[in-house]
Design an enzyme around this catalytic site. Structure first.
Site, PDB file in Angstrom:
ATOM      1  N   CYS A  40     -26.933 100.440 -73.240  1.00  0.00           N
ATOM      2  CA  CYS A  40     -26.869 100.434 -71.782  1.00  0.00           C
ATOM      3  C   CYS A  40     -25.631 101.220 -71.345  1.00  0.00           C
ATOM      4  CB  CYS A  40     -26.789  98.991 -71.291  1.00  0.00           C
ATOM      5  SG  CYS A  40     -26.570  98.846 -69.524  1.00  0.00           S
TER       6      CYS A  40
ATOM      7  N   HIS B 183     -35.686  96.527 -68.577  1.00  0.00           N
ATOM      8  CA  HIS B 183     -34.215  96.550 -68.695  1.00  0.00           C
ATOM      9  C   HIS B 183     -33.580  96.863 -67.331  1.00  0.00           C
ATOM     10  CE1 HIS B 183     -30.379  97.922 -70.875  1.00  0.00           C
ATOM     11  NE2 HIS B 183     -30.217  98.400 -69.654  1.00  0.00           N
ATOM     12  N   GLU B 184     -34.116  97.860 -66.641  1.00  0.00           N
ATOM     13  CA  GLU B 184     -33.535  98.261 -65.345  1.00  0.00           C
ATOM     14  C   GLU B 184     -33.767  97.194 -64.275  1.00  0.00           C
ATOM     15  OE1 GLU B 184     -31.543 100.605 -65.541  1.00  0.00           O
ATOM     16  OE2 GLU B 184     -32.278 101.461 -67.416  1.00  0.00           O
TER      17      GLU B 184
ATOM     18  N   HIS C  57     -31.197  94.600 -64.294  1.00  0.00           N
ATOM     19  CA  HIS C  57     -29.942  94.991 -63.639  1.00  0.00           C
ATOM     20  C   HIS C  57     -29.942  94.586 -62.163  1.00  0.00           C
ATOM     21  CE1 HIS C  57     -27.503  97.169 -66.507  1.00  0.00           C
ATOM     22  NE2 HIS C  57     -28.492  97.957 -66.869  1.00  0.00           N
TER      23      HIS C  57
HETATM   24 ZN   LIG Z   1     -28.575  99.078 -68.572  1.00  0.00          ZN
END
Ligand SMILES: [Zn+2]
Length: 195
Positions: free
Chosen positions: A100, A142-143, A146
């Site tokens: 990341c 994954h995004e 966030h």
């Molecule tokens: Zn990331």
């Protein structure tokens, strides 16, 4: 203009905030998308969430969601923006040693859905309902985390710390893995956060 990334070194608390919805009636988000794009073009990355460059809004930029094009190929750009994304279903199980831009040299083995259906708006304000699968679903998952302040290290079953070249070699030996395309992701693999 140099765009600075937020990392866990100085900005862990910032990265852990919940990003706010984008107001599609206020065109300023289009300028912010240009910043996301500029940053992605200058950086080796699969994708980026706006909060990672100091824009805590619910926007994700997908640059390279295929394992067929190496990250070093900076010219490759899918140029896809998801605004105010909402996951409506997910299934299957994959695992990948994720890195990341915000988590420095930490690499984590993370379970993600194989398939994910997402409602979102594009940069022109048009609504979409799209199903993502395979590695693209992994990157997007994954995004999306966030946007809710969740880092891959929080949900990884194992975290290793190694520099970029070593990570690359490690990933070649431990590639992206599809465990099931159809199993129930939410009841099996939604891991409890460590913190
Ligand atoms: Zn990331």
């Amino acid at each position: 203009m140099e765009i600075k990334r937020k990392t866990i070194l100085n900005d862990e608390e910032y990265l852990r905030q919940i990003s706010q919805p984008v107001d599609l009636n206020n065109e300023s988000y289009k300028e912010e998308i240009k910043l996301l794009e500029q940053f992605c073009l200058e950086t080796e990355c699969f994708a980026l969430a706006a909060v990672q460059i100091g824009i805590p809004k619910r926007m994700v930029y997908l640059k390279n969601t295929t394992l067929d094009v190496p990250l070093e190929d900076k010219g490759y750009n899918e140029s896809k923006v998801l605004i105010n994304p909402i996951v409506t279903s997910r299934k299957g199980h994959t695992r990948y040693w994720e890195a990341c831009l915000s988590c420095l040299d930490n690499m984590g083995l993370v379970s993600r859905p194989y398939e994910m259906t997402v409602e979102y708006y594009d940069e022109n304000g048009n609504e979409h309902n799209e199903t993502f699968e395979g590695f693209e679903a992994t990157v997007l998952s994954h995004e999306l985390d966030h946007l809710d302040g969740i880092l891959h290290m929080d949900i990884a079953e194992e975290v290793l710390n190694m520099p970029k070249e070593q990570r690359k070699a490690y990933r070649e030996e431990h590639p992206y893995e599809v465990i099931s395309k159809t199993c129930d992701y939410d009841s099996n693999f939604t891991k409890k956060l460590r913190k």
